[in-house]
Design an enzyme around this catalytic site. Structure first.
Site, short mmCIF file in Angstrom:
data_model
loop_
_atom_site.label_atom_id
_atom_site.label_comp_id
_atom_site.label_asym_id
_atom_site.label_seq_id
_atom_site.Cartn_x
_atom_site.Cartn_y
_atom_site.Cartn_z
N GLY A 24 0.82 -1.21 0.00
CA GLY A 24 0.00 0.00 0.00
C GLY A 24 0.85 1.25 0.00
O GLY A 24 2.08 1.20 0.08
N ASP A 141 -7.31 12.67 10.34
CA ASP A 141 -7.51 12.15 8.98
C ASP A 141 -8.25 10.82 9.02
O ASP A 141 -7.85 9.85 8.38
CB ASP A 141 -6.16 11.99 8.29
#
Length: 320
Positions: A24, A141
């Site tokens: 990722g 976030d």
């Protein structure tokens, strides 16, 4: 005690982080699958190593706190390497990847009860961060890319407390906003610092995403979202989110009203995580009762159907 020697981490098949073991990437680095002490770990290698080296004192202070956090809904921090060019963060490996992948890049079905359990788990993790002593940890976030799924389909929060590293991200450089614009609270978009209330706003968009399997503001650019969220309205308490987001049928009772509270333009009007945990636990109890009732009705239906079949067979035998 959290410092990990980068040479102690093993990478297959060629011994170094590479495209073959990359699992990722995010705004502040790439993630690789490694092995440490015989177990799989996720290794986040930070972008902009020179910047990371300059900010290492702050980074070390932050990691020393984050590495001590222990809560079932929080991805476990195992440690970090704070020496360039191998500045890395080492975390537990979550086998099924991000919640974003599960929601939008797979056809994996899940029940409403599973969706509510995910919401409870994320809310509990956020409550743990916000109640951290001596000061709360603000995520900044929270979104579906920063919630990971393990082999047992349990969800855990990650990538909190990295605001110093995130400042170098592509998104922050372009818009000046800490976090992902799609999930950013209106006051954060206007330049206010992130807070517990702005985390609540992000959480509520994530809840909507879990229930609908739709990406918030999917068809808008960052700047279109910013314009929509900051445009002057007749009702200063409302947000474009409340006016734009549609709720499908079949959601737990009270969902729409609760999320509308979370989408208030006034941060002080939003519920905080102690209440949110209670609200979703209440929804789970109701959903469990409904599922139990449905099973009982199904069993009764089968029973009645069985009796009718038996009576029909008896009548047929008597007629013969």
């Amino acid at each position: 005690e959290w410092e990990i020697d980068f040479s102690d981490i093993e990478f297959s098949p060629n011994g170094v982080p590479s495209s073959e073991n990359r699992i990722g990437h995010g705004g502040f680095g790439e993630v690789f699958l490694g092995q440490l002490g015989g177990m799989h770990v996720a290794v986040k290698k930070l972008f902009d190593q020179e910047h990371a080296e300059q900010g290492m004192r702050e980074f070390r202070a932050e990691v020393s706190i984050l590495s001590k956090l222990r809560q079932p809904s929080i991805v476990l921090w195992l440690g970090a390497c704070s020496k360039a060019p191998n500045c890395t963060i080492i975390l537990e490996f979550m086998e099924r990847g991000s919640l974003n992948q599960l929601l939008h890049r797979s056809n994996t079905p899940y029940t409403m009860m599973t969706a509510i359990k995910w919401c409870i788990s994320i809310a509990r993790g956020m409550l743990y961060l916000h109640q951290h002593k001596p000061y709360p940890i603000i995520h900044c976030d929270l979104n579906s890319n920063n919630v990971l799924v393990n082999r047992d389909w349990a969800v855990k929060i990650t990538d909190f407390g990295l605001s110093k590293v995130k400042r170098t991200s592509r998104l922050s450089r372009r818009s000046g906003i800490t976090g992902t614009v799609n999930y950013a609270a209106p006051e954060v978009i206007r330049g206010a610092p992130p807070s517990e209330a702005s985390d609540v706003y992000s959480f509520s968009l994530l809840v909507w995403e879990i229930y609908t399997r739709k990406v918030p503001w999917k068809d808008l650019t960052e700047y279109q979202i910013i314009y929509k969220m900051t445009a002057t309205k007749q009702d200063p308490r409302s947000t474009a989110t409340r006016e734009s987001f549609i709720f499908p049928e079949g959601l737990p009772d009270g969902t729409k009203e609760l999320l509308h509270e979370c989408w208030s333009a006034m941060p002080t009007m939003r519920p905080l995580f102690p209440r949110l945990v209670d609200e979703f636990r209440g929804m789970l109890r109701k959903e469990s009762a409904l599922a139990k009732q449905a099973k009982q009705n199904e069993a009764l239906g089968r029973g009645e159907h069985g009796k009718e079949e038996a009576r029909a067979e008896q009548n047929h035998a008597a007629h013969s």
